[in-house]
Design an enzyme around this catalytic site. Structure first.
Site, short mmCIF file in Angstrom:
data_model
loop_
_atom_site.label_atom_id
_atom_site.label_comp_id
_atom_site.label_asym_id
_atom_site.label_seq_id
_atom_site.Cartn_x
_atom_site.Cartn_y
_atom_site.Cartn_z
N THR A 217 0.66 -1.17 0.58
CA THR A 217 -0.04 0.53 0.04
C THR A 217 1.05 1.27 -0.38
O THR A 217 2.03 1.46 0.42
CB THR A 217 -0.88 -0.18 1.17
N ASN A 219 1.07 4.77 2.22
CA ASN A 219 0.11 5.18 3.05
C ASN A 219 1.01 6.83 3.71
O ASN A 219 1.74 7.28 2.45
CB ASN A 219 1.59 4.67 3.92
N GLU A 264 -4.42 3.77 3.75
CA GLU A 264 -3.25 3.18 3.04
C GLU A 264 -4.08 2.81 1.88
O GLU A 264 -4.98 1.57 1.09
CB GLU A 264 -3.37 2.11 4.03
#
Length: 337
Positions: A217, A219, A264
């Site tokens: 992901t 962030n 995320e």
């Protein structure tokens, strides 16, 4: 833009730098946080007045939000920070945005001085457009009626725009949109905005747990005052001008560290280094609340389901209007104005 406007939109944050080519124009006045359907009625009215008069049209707004100045311990959850607000107002076709630094000293200016020193002497306006609930000057003495009377006395036009209401005959407002986002009601928030809401932030390094789970992901830390419901969202993300579908989690990661809230974002069918890039993430749908799982395997199984649901939700997106299409990279015909 009208025939007397420059070819390039300008953003001004210093009254002393107000350009001469905007003098004599039409000003739309308001905070415009969210640039929602009601705000755009004000801005469109100003554009129409400017077109008829053959003069520039621009927005006069205030930064930071006045409520954050008077209650700094309770900063306002901003729907459109300055850069986003300017981008939307530019997309509407206005010639400029003038962002006045809002301080306690500025708030103490008498309503008469706001009209004479700023609107007349500084801007030389031919017409002002505001919403029905706009107030200005010390003790909020400057009401829409006050402005109309000043215009009649001093020779500039004034248009007061009535409330924009939704299908339930309730006024569209930034407060309603903030409340909807806090409750996870993305559908209502986007309907009141007239376009799908987005956030912008720089990708930061995280714990890289997503990579270990098969879901790397990006962030993003949102402002502390963000009151977005914790949970899972179907999203579209702008990466270097390219829009990519994905799924995102906003919350504290209760399965792991229960730390500070992060957004995320997992991008479908994407590989590449995003660290340090500034992303714009558009929220299309709220899928479910944030949950705690007993183990990583249970979390991965749920993430698989979330991804499938997000893909389905994103596959059927129709632009809410021309602004939604142009700002969020959505193909196809507009669903509305």
């Amino acid at each position: 833009m009208n025939e007397h406007s420059p070819s390039r939109f300008v953003a001004i944050d210093d009254l002393d730098a107000f350009p001469a080519h905007l003098r004599g124009g039409v000003v739309a006045i308001g905070n415009f946080d969210g640039v929602h359907r009601g705000h755009r009625r004000v801005l469109k009215t100003a554009l129409a007045q400017a077109k008829d008069a053959g003069v520039p049209a621009y927005a006069l707004t205030f930064e930071p939000h006045p409520r954050s100045v008077f209650a700094p311990d309770k900063p306002v959850f901003r729907l459109t920070p300055p850069a986003q607000k300017a981008r939307i107002i530019q997309a509407m076709g206005l010639d400029a945005i003038v962002s006045v630094p809002f301080t306690r000293a500025f708030a103490g200016i008498e309503a008469e001085a706001f009209v004479t020193d700023i609107l007349q002497s500084r801007f030389g306006i031919c017409h002002a457009v505001t919403g029905y609930d706009f107030h200005f000057g010390r003790a909020r003495r400057g009401t829409p009626e006050f402005l109309s009377e000043a215009g009649a006395a001093d020779g500039f036009g004034v248009t007061i725009v009535t409330a924009e209401t939704d299908e339930s005959a309730t006024a569209v407002s930034s407060s309603r949109i903030r409340a909807a986002l806090a409750e996870g009601d993305v559908v209502l928030a986007n309907a009141l905005l007239g376009y799908r809401w987005s956030v912008e932030a720089e990708v930061r390094h995280g714990e890289k747990r997503g990579r270990d789970l098969g879901y790397p992901t990006a962030n993003l830390a949102l402002p502390a005052e963000t009151q977005l419901a914790h949970g899972i969202y179907a999203v579209r993300t702008c990466v270097d001008g390219r829009w990519i579908d994905g799924v995102a989690s906003y919350g504290r990661r209760p399965t792991f560290d229960n730390g500070a809230a992060l957004l995320e974002v997992f991008l479908f069918d994407f590989s590449g280094d995003l660290y340090g890039k500034r992303l714009r993430v558009m929220l299309a749908a709220y899928l479910r609340p944030e949950l705690r799982f007993d183990n990583a395997q249970a979390l991965i199984a749920q993430m698989d389901r979330d991804s499938a649901e997000a893909r389905a939700a994103l596959a059927s997106l129709t632009p809410l209007g021309s602004l939604d299409r142009t700002q969020n990279g959505l193909p196809g015909e507009d669903a509305g104005a």
